[in-house]
Enzyme design. Structure first.
Site, PDB file in Angstrom:
ATOM      1  N   ASP A  73      87.096 170.674  25.717  1.00 28.93           N
ATOM      2  CA  ASP A  73      86.731 169.466  26.469  1.00 28.93           C
ATOM      3  C   ASP A  73      87.994 168.581  25.903  1.00 28.93           C
ATOM      4  O   ASP A  73      87.850 168.285  24.341  1.00 28.93           O
ATOM      5  CB  ASP A  73      85.531 168.823  26.579  1.00 28.93           C
ATOM      6  CG  ASP A  73      85.563 167.887  27.417  1.00 28.93           C
ATOM      7  OD1 ASP A  73      85.859 167.902  28.690  1.00 28.93           O
ATOM      8  OD2 ASP A  73      85.441 166.516  27.165  1.00 28.93           O
ATOM      9  N   LYS A 178     105.161 172.767  21.471  1.00 29.46           N
ATOM     10  CA  LYS A 178     103.917 172.057  21.478  1.00 29.46           C
ATOM     11  C   LYS A 178     102.511 172.974  21.122  1.00 29.46           C
ATOM     12  O   LYS A 178     101.720 172.543  20.351  1.00 29.46           O
ATOM     13  CB  LYS A 178     103.551 171.649  23.042  1.00 29.46           C
ATOM     14  CG  LYS A 178     102.215 171.052  23.322  1.00 29.46           C
ATOM     15  CD  LYS A 178     102.062 170.489  24.828  1.00 29.46           C
ATOM     16  CE  LYS A 178     100.569 170.242  24.892  1.00 29.46           C
ATOM     17  NZ  LYS A 178     100.040 170.148  26.107  1.00 29.46           N
TER      18      LYS A 178
HETATM   19  P1  ITT Z   1      88.378 171.943  32.668  1.00 27.22           P
HETATM   20  O1  ITT Z   1      87.289 171.051  32.605  1.00 27.22           O
HETATM   21  O2  ITT Z   1      88.185 173.074  34.028  1.00 27.22           O
HETATM   22  O3  ITT Z   1      88.893 172.766  31.425  1.00 27.22           O
HETATM   23  P2  ITT Z   1      90.133 169.759  33.005  1.00 27.22           P
HETATM   24  O4  ITT Z   1      91.559 169.382  33.099  1.00 27.22           O
HETATM   25  O5  ITT Z   1      89.153 168.602  34.010  1.00 27.22           O
HETATM   26  O6  ITT Z   1      89.706 171.065  33.026  1.00 27.22           O
HETATM   27  P3  ITT Z   1      88.940 168.050  30.995  1.00 27.22           P
HETATM   28  O7  ITT Z   1      87.860 167.614  31.421  1.00 27.22           O
HETATM   29  O8  ITT Z   1      88.889 168.661  29.190  1.00 27.22           O
HETATM   30  O9  ITT Z   1      89.660 169.520  31.522  1.00 27.22           O
HETATM   31  O10 ITT Z   1      90.205 167.061  30.819  1.00 27.22           O
HETATM   32  C1  ITT Z   1      91.139 166.879  30.074  1.00 27.22           C
HETATM   33  C2  ITT Z   1      92.246 165.968  30.424  1.00 27.22           C
HETATM   34  O11 ITT Z   1      92.636 165.490  29.363  1.00 27.22           O
HETATM   35  C3  ITT Z   1      93.207 166.759  31.201  1.00 27.22           C
HETATM   36  O12 ITT Z   1      93.235 166.773  32.460  1.00 27.22           O
HETATM   37  C4  ITT Z   1      94.465 165.871  30.973  1.00 27.22           C
HETATM   38  O13 ITT Z   1      94.505 164.499  31.654  1.00 27.22           O
HETATM   39  C5  ITT Z   1      94.052 165.249  29.469  1.00 27.22           C
HETATM   40  N1  ITT Z   1      94.614 166.531  28.507  1.00 27.22           N
HETATM   41  C6  ITT Z   1      93.964 167.287  27.777  1.00 27.22           C
HETATM   42  N2  ITT Z   1      94.851 167.938  26.677  1.00 27.22           N
HETATM   43  C7  ITT Z   1      95.951 167.622  27.081  1.00 27.22           C
HETATM   44  C8  ITT Z   1      97.386 167.792  26.855  1.00 27.22           C
HETATM   45  O14 ITT Z   1      97.368 169.071  26.031  1.00 27.22           O
HETATM   46  N3  ITT Z   1      98.425 167.359  27.438  1.00 27.22           N
HETATM   47  C9  ITT Z   1      98.194 166.523  28.318  1.00 27.22           C
HETATM   48  N4  ITT Z   1      97.110 165.887  28.861  1.00 27.22           N
HETATM   49  C10 ITT Z   1      95.999 166.379  28.284  1.00 27.22           C
END
Ligand code: ITT
Length: 200
Positions: A73, A178
């Protein structure tokens, strides 16, 4: 031929999958993802912290599949916005998870804020849940938010985040660069050690 141990990555975010495959490439394991289980519904992220949501995703998929499961997360915490969008990063501009709208909303929220006050951090919390085992590890990278979008690589907020010590956004970096420094790399390098212990 002995079969590789299976580990399930509880995500449907293809970008996370690609990054984590590279970070864990030296571990002898067969990484499955939630994309391999289309019949399992998305886990509703009802937690109030990254840790709660990571555990929720990992526990849910472990309980359904019985496979050693890890979940990430993650999100962006902007100091001038009191840590927003934080756990709401994916759905900051609404339930559609539109990265372009999220970036526009964030740049609008920071309009007029000078560069020295645009500090932020990306956080990744990884939960690993298996038979009698629960582990949580975390990675954070600090940086600042640009005033416009730069670069076409990566995903999410990558085009507006410049990590400290660098002059380009995550989206302008190669995926290799990255993956060398990111919050996810910092978290999953610790996860790699935990997994190594668990799978022997
Ligand atoms: P899962 O829950 O299925 O893993 P998700 O995209 O919904 O997928 P999260 O709930 O953890 O995952 O939300 C993470 C969000 O945070 C992601 O959609 C991006 O908007 C941001 N984010 C996280 N890591 C990032 C990264 O490496 N680069 C850019 N944005 C990122």
């Amino acid at each position: 031929m002995t079969e590789l141990p299976e580990v399930l990555f509880a995500t449907r975010n293809q970008h996370k999958v690609e990054e984590v495959r590279i970070i864990l490439k030296d571990l002898p394991l067969n990484m499955l993802t939630a994309l391999d289980f289309p019949e399992i519904p998305d886990v509703e992220e009802t937690g109030e912290t990254f840790v709660e949501n990571a555990l929720l995703k990992a526990r849910t998929l472990y309980n359904i599949t019985g496979k050693l499961t890890m979940a990430d997360d993650s999100g962006l915490e902007v100091d001038a916005l009191d840590g927003a969008p934080g756990i709401y990063s994916a759905r900051y501009a609404g339930p559609g998870h539109r990265h372009d709208l999220n970036n526009t909303k964030l740049l609008d929220a920071l309009a007029g804020v000078p560069i020295e006050q645009r500090t932020a951090g990306f956080r990744s919390v990884v939960a690993i849940v298996g038979d009698g085992a629960e582990h949580v590890v975390e990675g954070v990278i600090r940086g600042h938010i640009t005033e416009q979008l730069y670069g076409g690589g990566g995903f999410g907020y990558d085009p507006i985040f410049v990590p400290d010590g660098h002059e380009i956004t995550f989206a302008e970096m190669s995926s290799k660069e990255k993956n060398r420094i990111s919050h996810r790399a910092l978290a999953f390098r610790q996860a790699r050690d935990v997994l190594q212990d668990l799978i022997g």
